[in-house]
Design a protein around this motif. Structure first.
Motif, PDB file in Angstrom:
ATOM      1  N   LYS A 107      -7.444   3.552   0.754  1.00 53.65           N
ATOM      2  CA  LYS A 107      -6.164   3.449   0.391  1.00 53.65           C
ATOM      3  C   LYS A 107      -6.166   2.749  -1.123  1.00 53.65           C
ATOM      4  O   LYS A 107      -6.921   2.071  -1.419  1.00 53.65           O
ATOM      5  CB  LYS A 107      -5.653   2.472   1.271  1.00 53.65           C
ATOM      6  N   ASN A 108      -5.252   3.243  -1.804  1.00 53.22           N
ATOM      7  CA  ASN A 108      -5.174   2.798  -3.114  1.00 53.22           C
ATOM      8  C   ASN A 108      -4.008   1.894  -3.166  1.00 53.22           C
ATOM      9  O   ASN A 108      -2.987   2.067  -2.991  1.00 53.22           O
ATOM     10  CB  ASN A 108      -4.864   3.913  -4.019  1.00 53.22           C
ATOM     11  N   ILE A 109      -4.281   0.558  -2.727  1.00 51.08           N
ATOM     12  CA  ILE A 109      -3.464  -0.266  -2.546  1.00 51.08           C
ATOM     13  C   ILE A 109      -2.653  -1.031  -3.644  1.00 51.08           C
ATOM     14  O   ILE A 109      -3.181  -0.845  -4.931  1.00 51.08           O
ATOM     15  CB  ILE A 109      -4.152  -1.607  -1.645  1.00 51.08           C
ATOM     16  N   THR A 110      -1.560  -1.768  -3.451  1.00 54.27           N
ATOM     17  CA  THR A 110      -0.555  -2.260  -4.549  1.00 54.27           C
ATOM     18  C   THR A 110      -1.056  -3.626  -4.919  1.00 54.27           C
ATOM     19  O   THR A 110      -1.840  -4.238  -4.311  1.00 54.27           O
ATOM     20  CB  THR A 110       0.675  -2.357  -4.165  1.00 54.27           C
ATOM     21  N   LEU A 111      -0.732  -4.203  -6.098  1.00 54.85           N
ATOM     22  CA  LEU A 111      -1.062  -5.418  -6.814  1.00 54.85           C
ATOM     23  C   LEU A 111      -0.495  -6.538  -5.743  1.00 54.85           C
ATOM     24  O   LEU A 111      -1.396  -7.503  -5.495  1.00 54.85           O
ATOM     25  CB  LEU A 111      -0.579  -5.846  -8.011  1.00 54.85           C
ATOM     26  N   ILE A 112       0.403  -6.289  -5.136  1.00 50.79           N
ATOM     27  CA  ILE A 112       1.210  -7.381  -3.938  1.00 50.79           C
ATOM     28  C   ILE A 112       0.158  -7.518  -2.739  1.00 50.79           C
ATOM     29  O   ILE A 112      -0.297  -8.608  -2.539  1.00 50.79           O
ATOM     30  CB  ILE A 112       2.537  -7.034  -3.494  1.00 50.79           C
ATOM     31  N   SER A 113      -0.282  -6.268  -2.369  1.00 48.00           N
ATOM     32  CA  SER A 113      -1.342  -6.363  -1.274  1.00 48.00           C
ATOM     33  C   SER A 113      -2.637  -7.010  -1.504  1.00 48.00           C
ATOM     34  O   SER A 113      -3.378  -7.645  -1.105  1.00 48.00           O
ATOM     35  CB  SER A 113      -1.490  -5.130  -0.865  1.00 48.00           C
ATOM     36  N   ILE A 114      -3.074  -6.693  -2.662  1.00 49.36           N
ATOM     37  CA  ILE A 114      -4.429  -7.224  -3.381  1.00 49.36           C
ATOM     38  C   ILE A 114      -4.185  -8.843  -3.363  1.00 49.36           C
ATOM     39  O   ILE A 114      -5.032  -9.515  -2.911  1.00 49.36           O
ATOM     40  CB  ILE A 114      -4.643  -6.845  -4.599  1.00 49.36           C
ATOM     41  N   GLU A 115      -3.062  -9.388  -3.817  1.00 46.21           N
ATOM     42  CA  GLU A 115      -3.060 -10.683  -3.878  1.00 46.21           C
ATOM     43  C   GLU A 115      -2.978 -11.457  -2.410  1.00 46.21           C
ATOM     44  O   GLU A 115      -3.550 -12.348  -2.052  1.00 46.21           O
ATOM     45  CB  GLU A 115      -1.726 -11.140  -4.390  1.00 46.21           C
ATOM     46  N   LYS A 116      -2.087 -10.625  -1.695  1.00 48.99           N
ATOM     47  CA  LYS A 116      -2.111 -11.095  -0.231  1.00 48.99           C
ATOM     48  C   LYS A 116      -3.525 -11.182   0.349  1.00 48.99           C
ATOM     49  O   LYS A 116      -3.997 -12.198   1.117  1.00 48.99           O
ATOM     50  CB  LYS A 116      -1.284 -10.204   0.564  1.00 48.99           C
ATOM     51  N   ILE A 117      -4.445 -10.296   0.171  1.00 48.42           N
ATOM     52  CA  ILE A 117      -5.689 -10.375   0.829  1.00 48.42           C
ATOM     53  C   ILE A 117      -6.541 -11.216   0.186  1.00 48.42           C
ATOM     54  O   ILE A 117      -7.401 -11.983   1.019  1.00 48.42           O
ATOM     55  CB  ILE A 117      -6.392  -8.819   0.598  1.00 48.42           C
ATOM     56  N   ALA A 118      -6.493 -11.339  -1.137  1.00 46.89           N
ATOM     57  CA  ALA A 118      -7.202 -12.455  -1.836  1.00 46.89           C
ATOM     58  C   ALA A 118      -6.732 -13.859  -1.451  1.00 46.89           C
ATOM     59  O   ALA A 118      -7.841 -14.643  -0.902  1.00 46.89           O
ATOM     60  CB  ALA A 118      -7.004 -12.532  -3.489  1.00 46.89           C
ATOM     61  N   LYS A 119      -5.461 -13.968  -1.105  1.00 51.62           N
ATOM     62  CA  LYS A 119      -5.248 -15.426  -0.583  1.00 51.62           C
ATOM     63  C   LYS A 119      -5.773 -15.488   0.819  1.00 51.62           C
ATOM     64  O   LYS A 119      -6.319 -16.636   1.195  1.00 51.62           O
ATOM     65  CB  LYS A 119      -3.785 -15.540  -0.661  1.00 51.62           C
ATOM     66  N   ALA A 120      -5.808 -14.529   1.720  1.00 51.58           N
ATOM     67  CA  ALA A 120      -6.216 -14.694   3.082  1.00 51.58           C
ATOM     68  C   ALA A 120      -7.725 -15.033   3.068  1.00 51.58           C
ATOM     69  O   ALA A 120      -8.345 -15.586   3.955  1.00 51.58           O
ATOM     70  CB  ALA A 120      -5.720 -13.239   3.817  1.00 51.58           C
ATOM     71  N   LEU A 121      -8.503 -14.532   2.146  1.00 54.68           N
ATOM     72  CA  LEU A 121      -9.950 -14.480   2.132  1.00 54.68           C
ATOM     73  C   LEU A 121     -10.256 -15.842   1.422  1.00 54.68           C
ATOM     74  O   LEU A 121     -11.551 -16.122   1.272  1.00 54.68           O
ATOM     75  CB  LEU A 121     -10.511 -13.200   1.498  1.00 54.68           C
ATOM     76  N   GLN A 122      -9.266 -16.501   0.797  1.00 56.76           N
ATOM     77  CA  GLN A 122      -9.390 -17.830  -0.064  1.00 56.76           C
ATOM     78  C   GLN A 122     -10.442 -17.404  -1.075  1.00 56.76           C
ATOM     79  O   GLN A 122     -11.343 -18.294  -1.628  1.00 56.76           O
ATOM     80  CB  GLN A 122      -9.843 -18.777   0.819  1.00 56.76           C
TER      81      GLN A 122
END
Length: 73
Positions: A48-63
């Protein structure tokens, strides 16, 4: 083609690494990030080539910082 996917592979590997460090499942990460469970699997497999919004959500979830997820280690 493989060169195009390099960033996806790096990102997916880093997501898996930090998820495992937190000792959480793909489902738990998906819940924390507000995305579907199968989406996390697709990201980790570089499908999956994900969006910047999804990247931000995942980064926050992973701390972690976004930069951490796109660095090749």
């Amino acid at each position: 083609m493989m060169e195009d996917k390099k960033i996806l592979i790096i990102f997916g590997n880093n997501v898996r690494k930090f998820r495992n460090q937190l000792d959480i499942s793909q489902e738990e990460l998906a819940d924390r990030a507000g995305v579907h469970r199968t989406y996390i699997g697709m990201i980790e497999r570089a499908e999956k080539n994900i969006t910047l919004i999804s990247i931000e959500k995942i980064a926050k979830a992973l701390q972690v910082e976004i930069e951490t997820l796109i660095k090749e280690v």
